[in-house]
Design an enzyme around this catalytic site. Structure first.
Site, PDB file in Angstrom:
ATOM      1  N   ALA A  73      74.633  55.294  60.911  1.00 36.38           N
ATOM      2  CA  ALA A  73      74.267  54.270  59.924  1.00 36.38           C
ATOM      3  C   ALA A  73      75.357  54.112  58.877  1.00 36.38           C
ATOM      4  CB  ALA A  73      72.968  54.661  59.246  1.00 36.38           C
ATOM      5  N   GLY A  74      75.436  52.889  58.313  1.00 40.23           N
ATOM      6  CA  GLY A  74      76.362  52.639  57.222  1.00 40.23           C
ATOM      7  C   GLY A  74      77.594  51.886  57.649  1.00 40.23           C
ATOM      8  N   ASP A  76      77.544  49.340  60.175  1.00 41.20           N
ATOM      9  CA  ASP A  76      77.094  47.951  60.311  1.00 41.20           C
ATOM     10  C   ASP A  76      75.815  47.803  59.488  1.00 41.20           C
ATOM     11  OD1 ASP A  76      76.747  45.364  60.992  1.00 41.20           O
ATOM     12  OD2 ASP A  76      76.310  45.699  63.110  1.00 41.20           O
ATOM     13  N   ASN A 122      82.524  58.872  50.331  1.00 41.01           N
ATOM     14  CA  ASN A 122      82.019  57.541  49.962  1.00 41.01           C
ATOM     15  C   ASN A 122      80.888  57.652  48.955  1.00 41.01           C
ATOM     16  OD1 ASN A 122      79.223  56.292  50.987  1.00 41.01           O
ATOM     17  ND2 ASN A 122      79.803  57.926  52.417  1.00 41.01           N
ATOM     18  N   GLY A 125      76.425  53.427  47.933  1.00 41.18           N
ATOM     19  CA  GLY A 125      75.197  53.121  47.188  1.00 41.18           C
ATOM     20  C   GLY A 125      74.343  52.041  47.832  1.00 41.18           C
ATOM     21  N   PHE A 126      74.226  52.085  49.157  1.00 39.55           N
ATOM     22  CA  PHE A 126      73.341  51.158  49.896  1.00 39.55           C
ATOM     23  C   PHE A 126      73.644  49.691  49.567  1.00 39.55           C
ATOM     24  CE2 PHE A 126      69.455  54.270  50.340  1.00 39.55           C
ATOM     25  CZ  PHE A 126      70.206  55.082  51.176  1.00 39.55           C
ATOM     26  N   ASN A 187      65.787  57.041  55.752  1.00 40.03           N
ATOM     27  CA  ASN A 187      66.893  57.705  55.065  1.00 40.03           C
ATOM     28  C   ASN A 187      66.471  58.113  53.658  1.00 40.03           C
ATOM     29  OD1 ASN A 187      69.293  58.630  54.113  1.00 40.03           O
ATOM     30  ND2 ASN A 187      70.315  56.631  54.071  1.00 40.03           N
ATOM     31  N   SER A 190      70.808  60.139  51.496  1.00 37.19           N
ATOM     32  CA  SER A 190      72.097  59.689  50.971  1.00 37.19           C
ATOM     33  C   SER A 190      72.301  60.249  49.561  1.00 37.19           C
ATOM     34  CB  SER A 190      72.146  58.163  50.919  1.00 37.19           C
ATOM     35  OG  SER A 190      73.213  57.765  50.091  1.00 37.19           O
ATOM     36  N   ASN A 192      74.110  58.950  47.328  1.00 32.84           N
ATOM     37  CA  ASN A 192      74.654  57.909  46.445  1.00 32.84           C
ATOM     38  C   ASN A 192      73.629  57.002  45.783  1.00 32.84           C
ATOM     39  OD1 ASN A 192      77.316  58.776  47.043  1.00 32.84           O
ATOM     40  ND2 ASN A 192      77.108  57.802  49.034  1.00 32.84           N
ATOM     41  N   THR A 193      72.348  57.272  45.990  1.00 35.57           N
ATOM     42  CA  THR A 193      71.301  56.558  45.255  1.00 35.57           C
ATOM     43  C   THR A 193      70.622  57.598  44.384  1.00 35.57           C
ATOM     44  OG1 THR A 193      70.971  54.902  46.968  1.00 35.57           O
ATOM     45  CG2 THR A 193      69.119  55.277  45.494  1.00 35.57           C
ATOM     46  N   LYS A 228      66.267  61.104  58.656  1.00 31.44           N
ATOM     47  CA  LYS A 228      67.654  61.596  58.536  1.00 31.44           C
ATOM     48  C   LYS A 228      67.765  62.555  57.367  1.00 31.44           C
ATOM     49  CE  LYS A 228      72.427  60.022  58.492  1.00 31.44           C
ATOM     50  NZ  LYS A 228      73.292  58.862  58.732  1.00 31.44           N
ATOM     51  N   ASN A 257      73.325  63.712  57.357  1.00 30.05           N
ATOM     52  CA  ASN A 257      74.039  62.753  56.520  1.00 30.05           C
ATOM     53  C   ASN A 257      75.318  63.414  55.957  1.00 30.05           C
ATOM     54  OD1 ASN A 257      74.485  60.442  54.842  1.00 30.05           O
ATOM     55  ND2 ASN A 257      72.279  60.096  54.798  1.00 30.05           N
ATOM     56  N   THR A 258      75.966  62.775  55.014  1.00 29.42           N
ATOM     57  CA  THR A 258      77.165  63.345  54.379  1.00 29.42           C
ATOM     58  C   THR A 258      76.760  64.490  53.434  1.00 29.42           C
ATOM     59  OG1 THR A 258      76.974  61.722  52.615  1.00 29.42           O
ATOM     60  CG2 THR A 258      78.423  61.149  54.440  1.00 29.42           C
ATOM     61  N   GLY A 312      81.029  65.010  61.758  1.00 34.55           N
ATOM     62  CA  GLY A 312      82.293  65.614  62.178  1.00 34.55           C
ATOM     63  C   GLY A 312      82.611  65.504  63.650  1.00 34.55           C
ATOM     64  N   THR A 334      82.990  58.720  60.857  1.00 33.35           N
ATOM     65  CA  THR A 334      84.358  58.991  60.396  1.00 33.35           C
ATOM     66  C   THR A 334      85.309  59.098  61.598  1.00 33.35           C
ATOM     67  OG1 THR A 334      83.405  60.136  58.510  1.00 33.35           O
ATOM     68  CG2 THR A 334      85.736  60.527  58.927  1.00 33.35           C
TER      69      THR A 334
HETATM   70  C1  LIG Z   1      81.274  54.812  54.238  1.00 31.00           C
HETATM   71  C2  LIG Z   1      80.024  55.462  54.777  1.00 31.00           C
HETATM   72  C3  LIG Z   1      78.814  54.823  54.564  1.00 31.00           C
HETATM   73  C4  LIG Z   1      77.630  55.415  55.035  1.00 31.00           C
HETATM   74  N1  LIG Z   1      76.450  54.779  54.833  1.00 31.00           N
HETATM   75  C5  LIG Z   1      75.312  55.327  55.315  1.00 31.00           C
HETATM   76  C6  LIG Z   1      74.073  54.656  55.139  1.00 31.00           C
HETATM   77  O1  LIG Z   1      74.001  53.558  54.591  1.00 31.00           O
HETATM   78  N2  LIG Z   1      72.953  55.277  55.611  1.00 31.00           N
HETATM   79  C7  LIG Z   1      72.997  56.488  56.239  1.00 31.00           C
HETATM   80  O2  LIG Z   1      71.948  56.981  56.665  1.00 31.00           O
HETATM   81  N3  LIG Z   1      74.155  57.128  56.437  1.00 31.00           N
HETATM   82  C8  LIG Z   1      75.302  56.582  55.991  1.00 31.00           C
HETATM   83  N4  LIG Z   1      76.495  57.226  56.185  1.00 31.00           N
HETATM   84  C9  LIG Z   1      76.505  58.553  56.857  1.00 31.00           C
HETATM   85  C10 LIG Z   1      76.902  58.445  58.338  1.00 31.00           C
HETATM   86  O3  LIG Z   1      75.950  57.683  59.060  1.00 31.00           O
HETATM   87  C11 LIG Z   1      76.991  59.838  58.967  1.00 31.00           C
HETATM   88  O4  LIG Z   1      75.727  60.422  59.041  1.00 31.00           O
HETATM   89  C12 LIG Z   1      77.933  60.773  58.196  1.00 31.00           C
HETATM   90  O5  LIG Z   1      79.100  60.090  57.802  1.00 31.00           O
HETATM   91  C13 LIG Z   1      78.342  61.993  59.020  1.00 31.00           C
HETATM   92  O6  LIG Z   1      78.982  61.634  60.199  1.00 31.00           O
HETATM   93  P1  LIG Z   1      80.588  61.602  60.369  1.00 31.00           P
HETATM   94  O7  LIG Z   1      81.113  62.931  59.937  1.00 31.00           O
HETATM   95  O8  LIG Z   1      80.795  61.299  61.832  1.00 31.00           O
HETATM   96  O9  LIG Z   1      81.080  60.493  59.505  1.00 31.00           O
HETATM   97  C14 LIG Z   1      77.691  56.657  55.728  1.00 31.00           C
HETATM   98  C15 LIG Z   1      78.922  57.269  55.942  1.00 31.00           C
HETATM   99  C16 LIG Z   1      80.088  56.690  55.484  1.00 31.00           C
HETATM  100  C17 LIG Z   1      81.407  57.388  55.725  1.00 31.00           C
END
Ligand SMILES: Cc1cc2nc3c(=O)[nH]c(=O)nc-3n(C[C@H](O)[C@H](O)[C@H](O)COP(=O)(O)O)c2cc1C
Length: 355
Positions: A73-74, A76, A122, A125-126, A187, A190, A192-193, A228, A257-258, A312, A334
């Site tokens: 997610a995030g 698209d 990042n 913030g949705f 979700n 996150s 960021n909210t 999530k 998530n992050t 990762g 990423t």
């Molecule tokens: C720029 C960015 C925006 C993201 N936006 C969302 C989001 O809106 N909703 C969500 O559940 N996760 C969001 N994520 C988290 C990713 O979906 C993913 O769970 C997280 O980045 C860990 O995976 P990765 O290490 O492969 O990036 C975002 C990640 C990034 C880098």
């Protein structure tokens, strides 16, 4: 050929990485959009990137995924790039996070690269155009395309909605998208909210999830519902979530998530990471923490809760690590930025080598 594409992307990447990360995201997706809509080019790309093999297919919560590699997610947020992503060979895409009302998200810049660590920070913030816009695009996509790529709807709450009313935001997104998305991800993780992650506490979560399951039960066809989670949960919070998943009959978890942690960053200095400020860290430094959480869920639930692993993953070896730890599917984000358009196809090819 895949090797050549990899070298070409790395050259292009060093030029793209000179520009603001969020702008590059939009330019790259626009360029890709033009390419996939150019008849011969689109067909060649689909042929190159769509790896079809019976052994890659997965059936999970009643859905048939053409391969186990999804986009997290995030990426698209507004269901704008479904054609592009299906041509690139993703088995599934989680759109969103979608909130009921459109919102701008945090001030820019809000997306930062840490190339030496193959990571991103990042604090978006949705930012999204709201559920109505996403629903319209999804309806058009379903009418006009016969793709077998599975679509997950990742739903959240608006920043201005207080936590005690958060369940209403999830409620309205879920109802609006119910017959359009194949599965749903709630979700609450996150960073960021402000205050969102407090919804990971058992009582708050129970209210949101029980309400969605009630709506689900009243629909002609129920949709799989997942949650999530953050990689920063305490053992107690994780135990609560696994117990709650059983109580409200969740179909699965997305882990993770992050992270708000800055551990594992090397060679990026602590001072440089601190200068970027708040936000969620993703990519290579998150890999181990998210696999640890995945293993804990599998152990606590005795393998009864399906998990989509996120965190990762760049290569087939990273994906295999998650699958061997008990994940049913994987997602990248990423890794897509660093590895380029052939990321999903390369992981699928790599997984095929060892089947
Ligand atoms: C720029 C960015 C925006 C993201 N936006 C969302 C989001 O809106 N909703 C969500 O559940 N996760 C969001 N994520 C988290 C990713 O979906 C993913 O769970 C997280 O980045 C860990 O995976 P990765 O290490 O492969 O990036 C975002 C990640 C990034 C880098």
């Amino acid at each position: 050929m895949p090797y050549l594409c990899g070298i070409m992307y790395k050259l292009l990447r060093s030029a793209l990485f000179r520009f603001d990360a969020e702008n590059v995201h939009h330019w790259a997706m626009s360029a890709l959009g033009m390419a996939v809509r150019t008849p011969l080019v689109g067909a060649v790309m689909a042929h190159r990137f769509s790896i079809r093999d019976k052994s890659l297919e997965r059936t999970l919560f009643g859905l048939r995924f053409p391969n186990p590699v999804g986009l997290g997610a995030g990426f698209d947020k507004n269901a704008r790039y479904l054609k592009e992503l299906s041509v690139l060979g993703f088995g599934s895409v989680e759109i969103g996070t979608i909130t009921p009302r459109p919102q701008d998200g945090n001030e820019k810049p809000r997306l930062f690269r840490l190339p030496a660590d193959r990571a991103l920070i990042n604090r978006m913030g949705f930012n999204n155009e709201g559920v109505e816009a996403a629903a319209r695009r999804l309806a058009t996509w379903k009418d006009k395309n016969a793709s077998d790529m599975i679509i997950g709807g990742n739903i959240g709450k608006n920043k201005s909605t207080p936590n005690e009313d958060a369940w209403r935001d999830y409620d309205s997104c879920f109802r609006r998208l119910h017959d359009l998305a194949d599965f749903f991800v709630v979700n609450v993780s996150s960073p960021n909210t402000p205050g969102l992650r407090a919804l990971q506490e058992k009582d708050a979560l129970s209210r949101i999830l029980s309400n969605l399951q009630e709506i689900n039960a009243g629909m002609p066809k129920r949709k799989p519902l997942l949650l999530k989670i953050a990689p920063d949960l305490t053992e107690g919070q994780l135990e609560d979530i696994v117990a709650l998943a059983g109580e409200v009959k969740l179909d699965g978890l997305v882990a993770t998530n992050t992270t708000i942690s800055r551990e594992g960053l090397s060679p990026t200095s602590a001072a440089h990471a601190a200068s970027i400020g708040a936000g969620g860290l993703s990519g290579a430094p998150l890999r181990k923490a998210s696999t640890d959480i995945l293993r804990r869920i599998i152990s606590l639930s005795e393998g009864q809760i399906p998990v989509i692993a996120s965190g990762g993953i760049f290569t087939a070896d990273d994906a295999r690590e998650k699958l061997e730890a008990g994940a049913s599917l994987v997602q990248i984000w990423t890794g897509f930025v660093y590895e380029g358009p052939s990321a999903a196809a390369n992981i699928c090819r790599g997984l095929l080598k060892n089947t």
